[in-house]
Design a protein around this motif. Structure first.
Motif, mmCIF file in Angstrom:
data_model
loop_
_atom_site.group_PDB
_atom_site.id
_atom_site.type_symbol
_atom_site.label_atom_id
_atom_site.label_comp_id
_atom_site.label_asym_id
_atom_site.label_seq_id
_atom_site.Cartn_x
_atom_site.Cartn_y
_atom_site.Cartn_z
ATOM 1 N N GLU A 33 0.834 -1.207 0.000
ATOM 2 C CA GLU A 33 0.000 0.000 0.000
ATOM 3 C C GLU A 33 0.869 1.258 0.000
ATOM 4 O O GLU A 33 0.600 2.211 -0.731
ATOM 5 C CB GLU A 33 -0.911 0.001 1.225
ATOM 6 C CG GLU A 33 -1.889 1.153 1.237
ATOM 7 C CD GLU A 33 -2.847 1.092 2.413
ATOM 8 O OE1 GLU A 33 -3.180 2.167 2.922
ATOM 9 O OE2 GLU A 33 -3.245 -0.023 2.809
ATOM 10 N N VAL A 34 1.907 1.242 0.813
ATOM 11 C CA VAL A 34 2.830 2.384 0.839
ATOM 12 C C VAL A 34 3.465 2.569 -0.532
ATOM 13 O O VAL A 34 3.544 3.689 -1.052
ATOM 14 C CB VAL A 34 3.909 2.198 1.930
ATOM 15 C CG1 VAL A 34 5.026 3.226 1.785
ATOM 16 C CG2 VAL A 34 3.288 2.287 3.318
ATOM 17 N N ASP A 35 3.904 1.478 -1.134
ATOM 18 C CA ASP A 35 4.521 1.536 -2.455
ATOM 19 C C ASP A 35 3.540 2.092 -3.490
ATOM 20 O O ASP A 35 3.906 2.912 -4.337
ATOM 21 C CB ASP A 35 5.016 0.154 -2.864
ATOM 22 C CG ASP A 35 5.798 0.179 -4.162
ATOM 23 O OD1 ASP A 35 6.707 1.021 -4.292
ATOM 24 O OD2 ASP A 35 5.492 -0.644 -5.050
ATOM 25 N N SER A 36 2.290 1.661 -3.407
ATOM 26 C CA SER A 36 1.269 2.141 -4.331
ATOM 27 C C SER A 36 1.054 3.646 -4.175
ATOM 28 O O SER A 36 0.983 4.379 -5.158
ATOM 29 C CB SER A 36 -0.042 1.389 -4.088
ATOM 30 O OG SER A 36 -1.081 1.949 -4.843
ATOM 31 N N ARG A 37 0.963 4.099 -2.928
ATOM 32 C CA ARG A 37 0.750 5.533 -2.682
ATOM 33 C C ARG A 37 1.954 6.363 -3.121
ATOM 34 O O ARG A 37 1.793 7.459 -3.661
ATOM 35 C CB ARG A 37 0.445 5.776 -1.214
ATOM 36 C CG ARG A 37 -0.926 5.271 -0.837
ATOM 37 C CD ARG A 37 -1.264 5.581 0.574
ATOM 38 N NE ARG A 37 -2.590 5.062 0.915
ATOM 39 C CZ ARG A 37 -3.170 5.244 2.061
ATOM 40 N NH1 ARG A 37 -2.569 5.932 3.007
ATOM 41 N NH2 ARG A 37 -4.367 4.742 2.278
ATOM 42 N N VAL A 38 3.135 5.842 -2.881
ATOM 43 C CA VAL A 38 4.342 6.551 -3.332
ATOM 44 C C VAL A 38 4.348 6.626 -4.858
ATOM 45 O O VAL A 38 4.692 7.665 -5.440
ATOM 46 C CB VAL A 38 5.617 5.872 -2.791
ATOM 47 C CG1 VAL A 38 6.862 6.409 -3.491
ATOM 48 C CG2 VAL A 38 5.728 6.061 -1.296
ATOM 49 N N GLY A 39 3.953 5.547 -5.513
ATOM 50 C CA GLY A 39 3.880 5.549 -6.977
ATOM 51 C C GLY A 39 2.873 6.559 -7.489
ATOM 52 O O GLY A 39 3.138 7.271 -8.468
ATOM 53 N N GLU A 40 1.711 6.650 -6.840
ATOM 54 C CA GLU A 40 0.707 7.641 -7.233
ATOM 55 C C GLU A 40 1.246 9.055 -7.048
ATOM 56 O O GLU A 40 1.067 9.918 -7.915
ATOM 57 C CB GLU A 40 -0.567 7.467 -6.411
ATOM 58 C CG GLU A 40 -1.351 6.217 -6.737
ATOM 59 C CD GLU A 40 -2.507 6.002 -5.782
ATOM 60 O OE1 GLU A 40 -2.825 6.912 -4.985
ATOM 61 O OE2 GLU A 40 -3.109 4.915 -5.830
ATOM 62 N N PHE A 41 1.891 9.299 -5.913
ATOM 63 C CA PHE A 41 2.448 10.622 -5.637
ATOM 64 C C PHE A 41 3.523 10.979 -6.664
ATOM 65 O O PHE A 41 3.530 12.087 -7.214
ATOM 66 C CB PHE A 41 3.032 10.666 -4.226
ATOM 67 C CG PHE A 41 3.699 11.968 -3.899
ATOM 68 C CD1 PHE A 41 2.953 13.093 -3.601
ATOM 69 C CD2 PHE A 41 5.081 12.061 -3.895
ATOM 70 C CE1 PHE A 41 3.566 14.297 -3.306
ATOM 71 C CE2 PHE A 41 5.708 13.255 -3.602
ATOM 72 C CZ PHE A 41 4.959 14.380 -3.300
ATOM 73 N N THR A 42 4.406 10.032 -6.933
ATOM 74 C CA THR A 42 5.470 10.268 -7.901
ATOM 75 C C THR A 42 4.887 10.566 -9.279
ATOM 76 O O THR A 42 5.349 11.474 -9.970
ATOM 77 C CB THR A 42 6.405 9.047 -7.975
ATOM 78 O OG1 THR A 42 6.924 8.786 -6.674
ATOM 79 C CG2 THR A 42 7.544 9.267 -8.945
#
Length: 75
Positions: A33-42
């Motif tokens: 989930e953290v990775d997904s959110r970081v990907g969305e932010f990036t």
């Protein structure tokens, strides 16, 4: 120097803790989930950067046209 050592120790402890947490199903879901959110932010940052870059390039092109027109008018 002491602060640098403390920083390195803290980072090392963090990596070990993250590795242990990642071994559990809940931990793995958390990191996914953290990775997904970081990907969305990036992705949002990259999109914003590209949009702004296009706006600036268009403004520069328009300014260059205006300068060229002014030079032609003076000739």
């Amino acid at each position: 120097m002491k602060n640098l050592v403390m920083l390195i120790v803290g980072v090392g402890i963090g990596f070990v803790a993250a590795h242990q947490i990642n071994k559990t199903p809940e931990g793995r879901r958390f990191f996914e989930e953290v990775d997904s959110r970081v990907g969305e932010f990036t992705g949002a940052v990259v999109d914003g950067y590209r949009t702004r870059e296009a706006e600036l390039r268009a403004a520069v092109a328009e300014a260059e046209e205006t300068i060229a027109d002014l030079k032609r008018a003076q000739s």
